[in-house]
Design a protein around this motif. Structure first.
Motif: not given
Ligand SMILES: Nc1ncnc2c1ncn2[C@@H]1O[C@H](COP(=O)(O)OP(=O)(O)O)[C@@H](O)[C@H]1O
Ligand SMILES: [Mg+2]
Lengths: 314, 289
Positions: A16, A52, A55-59, A75, A78, A83, A85, A88-89, A151
């Motif tokens: 990446k 990430k 988890l496919n949060l970025i490519l 899907i 998953m 997970y 993070p 945590l938000s 999680a």
């Protein structure tokens, strides 16, 4: 299908880049069921980036990653992943139990199954007394705990935790470690990001050390820890009749040699066993006075690798 | 389905708990108060002439729909311009996206959540106004409900429009763009353009709309071919939000048969919603955290 079918996570040359920064550089890694894998590295090493990507949060810029043999973001797989993070938000207007219910429902878990599970998890992370409190009023440590419970809501087979123990008090860390070990016994694979070395050392089976996005070391922690079958890679020896021939022979057997005057501190190559040392000394015609195996802690290893890799990079 | 429901519920809960919904409702009640102060009475007379019941209904519901549409559209723009983007910006979405749901499901959940909040607020307002009018005019009719449900469709379309815009643009810009698109569509869909070019002659004759006369004078008769082409094109390519609202209003005051239901208005709004949903889907699929 490429790679080992048993591996839960399989990456090949996973890379990446962000502009000029290579956050993760050609990572090849397999994670297996029932293991706790520690991803270690200084800040900005690419630990979060690796997670990430999984988890496919970025490519990825290039390379591939599969999760349970499927591309990430699929899907159906998953529902087997949990997970936590790094930051945590949360929907902080929700109460603790509502938050867990929300995530349980996102995993498609029916209400009648969910209710006992929420109770169990709140109990597990020690937040039963706060179940009706909104997350807005939670402290950092409490948020970390509820995040951890979140999680686990879908009984995952793979648990990905980004700096899970940050914000936790020592007791909390110990509790969380016990939970990890318990989960591992149930066959759950855990990936753990951390820059806290002792944490990783205590709970992980294997550890990968990242530096500037590169995986510079991959090892079993048993090899480092205090367990009886561990092999020390570092020794101190004291010899009489030191000769150049001895130094040449040792040079071949060691990664590094440090001369402390009276003693020599050696770090052995992988191919060399500690029991080979007396023979080497004898061959060189020297007399071995003392041989002291040194347990290299993860910390020693970490600093050695990070500083040596630094030398190589710059 | 459990997933979508959970997403919707959490979205609605957010507006309830942050009291946004209540605040909007109170503002709405203020509108109703203003409305109740206008000349609503069983017998209304202008220049000593009693106004016919039908004209009264037309007048009252005309004003009522104007208020409801204004309120519903403004409210939905306000709520939807940051419901999706704030979730992305705060990274709350990241955790949700690692769950076994598609990002599209998430987007739809947010949109429906906002829609429900706006619909409840507008619905309360509508009921207040409905009972006010029924109480004053002593005529019970169900047509206003049909009109209201059309208004709800319009609100849904606006929410889709603004919230998908907000994925790409900042909150204020997307609210602004959404309002402009709505405003333009309102003008395009307004009776006078319709009346002039699309042969709703009876309606024109019946209301004797002044703007239509003005426009006629302005464009000259017959209008030049360029004007005709321009209007046709704008009519076809713009969403007819405003017109949908017009249909709702007409439905409330007349019987539906008396109206020429403009299907293109429905279709265009539907198409626009669909296009924006597809754009939104592409945007969030590419999104990185
Ligand atoms: N969205 C981003 N844009 C640009 N650079 C990024 C982004 N995310 C991470 N990086 C860079 O990638 C590198 C690795 O970051 P990260 O994976 O978060 O490190 P860590 O090991 O501390 O978790 C860092 O140099 C960071 O600056
Ligand atoms: Mg990190």
């Amino acid at each position: 299908m490429v790679g080992n079918m048993d591996a839960i996570i399989h990456t090949e040359q996973l890379t990446k880049r962000y502009g000029a920064t290579t956050a993760l550089d050609r990572l090849d890694l397999d994670i297996y069921p029932g293991e706790i894998f520690g991803l270690l590295g200084p800040n900005g090493a690419g630990k979060t980036t690796a997670i990430k990507l999984v988890l496919n949060l970025i490519l990825p810029t290039s390379g591939t990653v599969t999760l349970f043999g499927r591309p990430p973001g699929n899907i159906s797989i998953m529902s087997r992943v949990g997970y936590l993070p790094e930051v945590l938000s949360v929907h902080d207007y929700l109460k603790a139990s509502e938050f867990l219910r929300f995530h349980g429902q996102l995993c498609g878990i029916k209400s009648n199954l969910l209710t006992p599970r929420i109770d169990r998890l709140l109990d597990l992370v020690g937040l039963s007394a706060h179940r009706r409190q909104t997350l807005r009023s939670f402290s950092k440590g409490m948020l970390q705990r509820i995040g951890f419970a979140q999680a686990l809501i879908n009984d995952p087979q793979l648990l990905i935790l980004d700096e899970p123990t940050s914000g936790l008090d020592p007791i909390g860390r110990k509790e969380m470690r016990d939970i990890f070990l318990n989960l591992k016994e149930q066959g759950v694979a855990i990936i753990l990001n951390s820059h806290i070395l002792s944490e990783i050392e205590k709970s992980c089976d294997r550890v990968g050390i990242l530096k500037h996005g590169e995986l510079i070391h991959l090892a079993e922690t048993a090899y480092l820890s205090d367990s009886p079958d561990s092999t020390a890679r570092a020794v101190e020896i004291q010899v009489n009749n030191r000769s150049d021939a001895l130094m040449t022979l040792l040079d071949h057997a060691c990664v590094s040699i440090r001369d402390n005057g009276k003693k020599l501190s050696l770090t052995l190559k992988r191919s060399v066993d500690i029991s080979d040392i007396p023979r080497i000394v004898e061959t060189a015609g020297a007399e071995l006075v003392a041989l002291i195996p040194i347990k290299e802690t993860l910390e020693d290893l970490f600093y050695r690798l990070i500083s040596s890799a630094d030398g190589g990079k710059k | 389905m459990i997933q979508l429901r959970a997403l919707i519920r959490v979205t609605v809960q957010e507006y309830i708990r942050s009291k946004t919904m209540l605040a909007l409702l109170l503002i709405g009640c203020f509108f109703v108060l203003i409305f109740s102060c206008c000349g609503l009475s069983e017998s209304m007379s202008v220049n000593n002439q009693i106004v016919a019941k039908e004209s009264q209904i037309d007048l009252f519901w005309g004003v009522a729909y104007w208020i409801l549409a204004l309120y519903g559209v403004a409210g939905s723009v306000l709520l939807s311009m940051n419901c999706v983007s704030s979730e992305i910006r705060s990274r709350r979405a990241a955790l949700v996206w690692t769950r076994p749901i598609s990002r599209m499901t998430w987007l739809i959940g947010k949109i429906i959540g906002v829609w429900i909040v706006t619909a409840i607020d507008t619905g309360v307002l509508f009921l207040l106004i409905y009972f006010l009018i029924v109480a004053k005019l002593k005529i019970v009719s169900f047509f206003p409900f049909v009109g209201f449900s059309i208004l709800l469709l319009e609100i849904l379309a606006i929410i889709i429009l603004v919230s998908t815009l907000s994925i790409r643009f900042s909150d204020v810009i997307s609210g602004f763009l959404g309002s402009i698109i709505y405003g333009v569509s309102l003008v395009i869909g307004m009776d006078w353009v319709q009346a002039y070019f699309f042969q709703i002659q009876e309606y024109l004759a019946q209301t004797n709309t002044a703007p239509a006369e003005l426009l006629r004078a302005f464009l000259q008769e017959p209008p030049s071919i360029l004007w005709q082409i321009f209007f046709w094109i704008t009519y076809i390519i713009t969403p007819h939000f405003g017109n949908i609202q017009g249909i709702g209003r007409k439905l409330a005051s007349h019987s539906p048969i008396a109206l020429s239901l403009d299907w293109w208005s429905f279709l265009s709004v539907l198409l626009y919603s669909l296009i924006f949903l597809i754009i939104g889907r592409r945007e969030i699929k590419r999104m990185e955290f």
